[in-house]
Design a protein around this motif. Structure first.
Motif, PDB file in Angstrom:
ATOM      1  N   ARG A   1      -4.324   1.849   6.092  1.00  0.00           N
ATOM      2  CA  ARG A   1      -5.242   2.250   5.023  1.00  0.00           C
ATOM      3  C   ARG A   1      -4.469   2.862   3.844  1.00  0.00           C
ATOM      4  O   ARG A   1      -4.806   2.632   2.681  1.00  0.00           O
ATOM      5  CB  ARG A   1      -6.289   3.228   5.544  1.00  0.00           C
TER       6      ARG A   1
ATOM      7  N   CYS B   1      -2.888   0.071   1.851  1.00  0.00           N
ATOM      8  CA  CYS B   1      -3.894  -0.589   1.005  1.00  0.00           C
ATOM      9  C   CYS B   1      -4.213   0.261  -0.224  1.00  0.00           C
ATOM     10  O   CYS B   1      -4.293  -0.245  -1.353  1.00  0.00           O
ATOM     11  CB  CYS B   1      -5.173  -0.834   1.811  1.00  0.00           C
TER      12      CYS B   1
ATOM     13  N   VAL C   1     -11.387   3.149   2.063  1.00  0.00           N
ATOM     14  CA  VAL C   1     -10.649   1.934   2.407  1.00  0.00           C
ATOM     15  C   VAL C   1     -10.974   1.552   3.849  1.00  0.00           C
ATOM     16  O   VAL C   1     -10.987   2.419   4.727  1.00  0.00           O
ATOM     17  CB  VAL C   1      -9.120   2.135   2.264  1.00  0.00           C
TER      18      VAL C   1
ATOM     19  N   PRO D   1      -9.926  -1.684   6.561  1.00  0.00           N
ATOM     20  CA  PRO D   1      -9.312  -2.986   6.835  1.00  0.00           C
ATOM     21  C   PRO D   1     -10.339  -3.957   7.420  1.00  0.00           C
ATOM     22  O   PRO D   1     -11.244  -3.554   8.166  1.00  0.00           O
ATOM     23  CB  PRO D   1      -8.225  -2.654   7.869  1.00  0.00           C
TER      24      PRO D   1
ATOM     25  N   SER E   1      -6.458 -11.190   7.311  1.00  0.00           N
ATOM     26  CA  SER E   1      -6.287  -9.781   6.988  1.00  0.00           C
ATOM     27  C   SER E   1      -6.638  -9.521   5.537  1.00  0.00           C
ATOM     28  O   SER E   1      -6.238 -10.263   4.640  1.00  0.00           O
ATOM     29  CB  SER E   1      -4.840  -9.346   7.252  1.00  0.00           C
TER      30      SER E   1
ATOM     31  N   PHE F   1      -8.836  -6.085   3.013  1.00  0.00           N
ATOM     32  CA  PHE F   1      -9.500  -4.789   3.106  1.00  0.00           C
ATOM     33  C   PHE F   1     -10.633  -4.722   2.093  1.00  0.00           C
ATOM     34  O   PHE F   1     -10.691  -5.513   1.141  1.00  0.00           O
ATOM     35  CB  PHE F   1      -8.504  -3.626   2.918  1.00  0.00           C
TER      36      PHE F   1
ATOM     37  N   GLN G   1      -1.894  -5.641  11.798  1.00  0.00           N
ATOM     38  CA  GLN G   1      -1.816  -4.468  10.922  1.00  0.00           C
ATOM     39  C   GLN G   1      -0.389  -4.240  10.442  1.00  0.00           C
ATOM     40  O   GLN G   1      -0.155  -3.910   9.263  1.00  0.00           O
ATOM     41  CB  GLN G   1      -2.342  -3.227  11.637  1.00  0.00           C
TER      42      GLN G   1
END
Length: 395
Positions: free
Chosen positions: A71, A74, A92, A94, A249, A251, A278
């Motif tokens: 997070r 991101c 945030v 994911p 993947s 977010f 991740q």
């Protein structure tokens, strides 16, 4: 079974398969598929190395919220890219790619106890429509035509529809047109959200494929206008940015209150991201060199293809994305696509498959979407074949 499943329409590529069924392409020409927006550039080694290096993470259940490190990665990227400061703990979340997140977000947002409307652009990514239907909402399509610079014309929405609207989905850069909303466009949409109280879902998965001017994002626009992120959530992904569509993947970020409820939904939905993914995502969000190289590769394709196609088609470089939205001779995009496949062995997607009849027209009719995802040599060869095909049959 859920009766709303019967309301779903065939996916564009299912319709394309039906259109091309029985066609006999020129076997002397290698097939070039420019119909699907699937990145074909190699996935960067920094992602795959990080993924393999964290395979021991498969032994444990991941948390739906993701790790603090992901997070924070991101949020750090959002600050570098958009100049926005996000609370990594609350703003945030994911997700396993923007597709599943957009679908599930609609399910979480729509209050099906009310007569709900979900507004989307037209043409559009069909997940928007399917998500609205399966949430029990009525889709409302806002046409994006050349007359509105291929952006939604909000004046087409009547007062009664605005009163019922719970969610507006926007896509900027747009699929299939590549059009980008500017600050005035965002100002208008925010004013409508303030007036009617709907949530804005901003699909920004093509934001990193541009030609030197980074597209404005929804959170960035809110920040520039001195707003908070109330009723606003943006969706982004590594699929296009980092050539990792199989990683699944991305977010979402924005309104903390909305994300708190969305997280609750996702804990039941079962959509936690595995720890190896991740780890690869952290590596991807932290690096820009591979993104620049990716943009350069697309730039080279546009530079090579546009002079060829510009002589025979009504087409121009988009604001962003890796698509060309081209007006074909005549108005029958499906007949054009089938004949092109048979004679030139090039597959493109009819624009009418990406849109719905709304307000007296199908805004995709007479257009084709060309995805410049194949290698440069193939894209250039396909452009020459398209040009020859048009000169032979339409001139």
């Amino acid at each position: 079974m859920n009766p709303d499943l019967d309301r779903l329409q065939p996916y564009p590529f299912q319709r394309l398969r039906a259109l091309l069924a029985g066609a006999r392409p020129n076997g002397q020409l290698a097939h070039v598929n420019l119909s699907i927006g699937e990145p074909k550039h190699p996935t960067p080694a920094l992602l795959t190395d990080a993924l393999v290096g964290k395979l021991d993470g498969l032994s444990g259940y991941p948390a739906t919220l993701g790790t603090d490190a992901l997070r924070e990665a991101c949020a750090a990227w959002a600050f570098r890219r958009y100049g926005v400061t996000l609370d990594a703990a609350r703003e945030v979340l994911p997700v396993n790619g923007s597709r599943e997140a957009l679908f599930s977000f609609v399910q979480a947002v729509v209050d099906r106890s009310r007569d709900a409307v979900v507004i989307s652009p037209n043409p559009f990514y069909q997940i928007y429509e399917g998500a609205a239907l399966l949430a029990g909402a009525e889709p409302f399509y806002v046409n994006c035509t050349a007359g509105s610079s291929f952006l939604p014309d909000w004046s087409a929405v009547d007062e009664a529809t605005w009163q019922r609207t719970q969610l507006v989905i926007v896509c900027s850069p747009g699929n299939p047109t590549g059009a980008v909303m500017d600050l005035d466009d965002w100002r208008e949409l925010f004013a409508l959200s303030d007036r009617y109280g709907f949530v804005i879902a901003s699909d920004e998965c093509y934001s990193e494929i541009h030609f030197g001017t980074p597209p404005l994002g929804g959170l960035e626009a809110a920040n520039k206008l001195g707003r908070g992120f109330e009723r606003l959530v943006m969706f982004t992904s590594l699929s296009k940015r980092s050539n990792a569509p199989g990683l699944r993947s991305g977010f979402v970020a924005g309104d903390a209150a909305l994300l708190e409820r969305f997280l609750l939904y996702r804990t039941y939905h079962g959509s936690a991201m595995s720890l190896p993914v991740q780890a690869a995502s952290i590596a991807a969000w932290g690096d820009e060199a591979h993104v620049v190289a990716n943009r350069d590769a697309y730039q080279a394709k546009f530079d090579a293809v546009l002079p060829i196609l510009g002589d025979v088609l009504e087409v121009q470089r988009p604001d962003a994305s890796f698509y060309l939205w081209a007006k074909v001779p005549g108005s029958d995009d499906t007949a054009f696509a089938r004949a092109l496949f048979e004679e030139a062995h090039v597959t493109v997607l009819p624009g009418s498959f990406l849109a719905r009849d709304a307000h007296g027209e199908n805004p995709g009719l007479g257009y084709i979407r060309i995805a410049l995802v194949a290698p440069l040599a193939e894209c250039t060869d396909a452009a020459h074949r398209i040009a020859r095909f048009i000169r032979q049959h339409y001139r």
